[in-house]
Design an enzyme around this catalytic site. Sequence first.
Site, PDB file in Angstrom:
ATOM      1  N   TYR A   1       0.811  -1.324   0.132  1.00  0.00           N
ATOM      2  CA  TYR A   1       0.166  -0.020  -0.152  1.00  0.00           C
ATOM      3  C   TYR A   1       0.775   1.172  -0.107  1.00  0.00           C
ATOM      4  O   TYR A   1       0.444   2.294   0.214  1.00  0.00           O
ATOM      5  CB  TYR A   1      -0.895   0.105   1.133  1.00  0.00           C
ATOM      6  CG  TYR A   1      -2.015  -0.942   1.260  1.00  0.00           C
ATOM      7  CD1 TYR A   1      -2.222  -1.805  -0.016  1.00  0.00           C
ATOM      8  CD2 TYR A   1      -3.137  -0.805   2.006  1.00  0.00           C
ATOM      9  CE1 TYR A   1      -3.285  -2.720  -0.030  1.00  0.00           C
ATOM     10  CE2 TYR A   1      -4.176  -1.811   1.944  1.00  0.00           C
ATOM     11  CZ  TYR A   1      -4.177  -2.870   0.925  1.00  0.00           C
ATOM     12  OH  TYR A   1      -5.345  -3.727   0.863  1.00  0.00           O
TER      13      TYR A   1
ATOM     14  N   LYS B   1       4.824 -13.613   5.701  1.00  0.00           N
ATOM     15  CA  LYS B   1       4.794 -14.839   4.576  1.00  0.00           C
ATOM     16  C   LYS B   1       6.308 -14.752   4.308  1.00  0.00           C
ATOM     17  O   LYS B   1       6.620 -14.753   3.216  1.00  0.00           O
ATOM     18  CB  LYS B   1       4.002 -14.114   3.371  1.00  0.00           C
ATOM     19  CG  LYS B   1       4.034 -15.135   2.453  1.00  0.00           C
ATOM     20  CD  LYS B   1       3.204 -16.496   2.740  1.00  0.00           C
ATOM     21  CE  LYS B   1       2.896 -17.549   1.574  1.00  0.00           C
ATOM     22  NZ  LYS B   1       2.549 -18.757   1.968  1.00  0.00           N
TER      23      LYS B   1
ATOM     24  N   ASP C   1      -1.513 -17.657   5.213  1.00  0.00           N
ATOM     25  CA  ASP C   1      -2.396 -18.493   4.948  1.00  0.00           C
ATOM     26  C   ASP C   1      -2.731 -19.472   5.729  1.00  0.00           C
ATOM     27  O   ASP C   1      -4.151 -19.619   6.091  1.00  0.00           O
ATOM     28  CB  ASP C   1      -1.943 -19.257   3.510  1.00  0.00           C
ATOM     29  CG  ASP C   1      -0.397 -19.867   3.406  1.00  0.00           C
ATOM     30  OD1 ASP C   1       0.497 -19.123   4.212  1.00  0.00           O
ATOM     31  OD2 ASP C   1      -0.090 -20.686   2.756  1.00  0.00           O
TER      32      ASP C   1
ATOM     33  N   ASP D   1      -5.389  -5.598   6.390  1.00  0.00           N
ATOM     34  CA  ASP D   1      -6.189  -5.169   5.736  1.00  0.00           C
ATOM     35  C   ASP D   1      -7.274  -6.253   5.376  1.00  0.00           C
ATOM     36  O   ASP D   1      -8.609  -6.538   6.042  1.00  0.00           O
ATOM     37  CB  ASP D   1      -6.278  -4.313   4.481  1.00  0.00           C
ATOM     38  CG  ASP D   1      -7.305  -3.641   3.940  1.00  0.00           C
ATOM     39  OD1 ASP D   1      -8.352  -3.606   4.700  1.00  0.00           O
ATOM     40  OD2 ASP D   1      -7.297  -3.032   2.727  1.00  0.00           O
TER      41      ASP D   1
END
Length: 337
Positions: free
Chosen positions: A123, A175, A209, A233
Amino acid sequence: MPTTVTLIPGDGIGPDITEATIRVLDAVGADLVWDRQMAGASAAARYNDPIPEATLDSIKKHRIALKGPLETPVGEGYRSVNVALRKTFDLYANVRPAHVILHGGRFEKVDIVIIRENLEGLYYGAEHYIRIGDDPKAAAESIALITRYGSERAIRYAFEYAVKHGRKKVTLVHKANILKYTQGLFLDVGREIAKEYAGRVQFEDRIIDAMAMQLVLKPENFDVIVTTNLFGDILSDLVSGLVGGLGLAPGANIGPTAAIFEAVHGTAPDIAGKGIANPGALILAACLMLDHLGDIARAERIRAALHSVIDEKQVLTRDLGGTASTSQFADAIIARL
């Protein structure tokens, strides 16, 4: 002396839920004065600027704002006003609490606070098209910027939040198994900071995940979650769905010199102006604002009244399974106050 707050009603359902929220704050006796300003699509239509200078000047002066949802064009037009406000005022920590208010659903023990790094990652906005041959938009590239400084601020805020509010565990979501540099840096900083809080706050890390799966299986296992911008988000919307939807999801954007409180849902143009939107998210955002101002007693009174109305299930808006209007829902909360 009363506190002056920049008030941005916003677009779509924003004006409806904003007026309902103001009535609740008036009823509880909050000592606030409103400086009404515009942003988003309504400001762009009126001033040809989605963030007028008057709005920015108001926030700079008063250092606190309450904001309804703002429209952001998809795929074209001006960039997100929300993102621009966060960058302008260095609002590095996005705080989104979610706990069960509407009982009778799948989960009864969810009480999670997501702390989202609010300025970096994908972002950050560093993206461009790549020309190949005669096609100027043959490819597009976005750069995810993660800094040690930005990571440390958000992660430390999460641990300090846990200590201040008696929370037991911080879960860092990442991640780093694939994005070894950007996400790896965020994880490394988290592990370093966690050592400072050993014995006071439990720490763990989860891959994004796997975390998404665990949140829909056993959300009661999580307390404070800290993560990067995009993941925060997405996960905050997921967690909101576990406790009744975005209609009850408030958010706070915290920086060193300013704070903006908001409903985290969108503008809902399909029901704008119909007077049927749920004002709960903005009312709860106003409670976060009162907490921030030190008016904790009034914030708790509003929360208790809202919970009571929802528990009784007599005056609920459509998203909560009822037929009440925006104003009727606010009236019911005021009656409890």
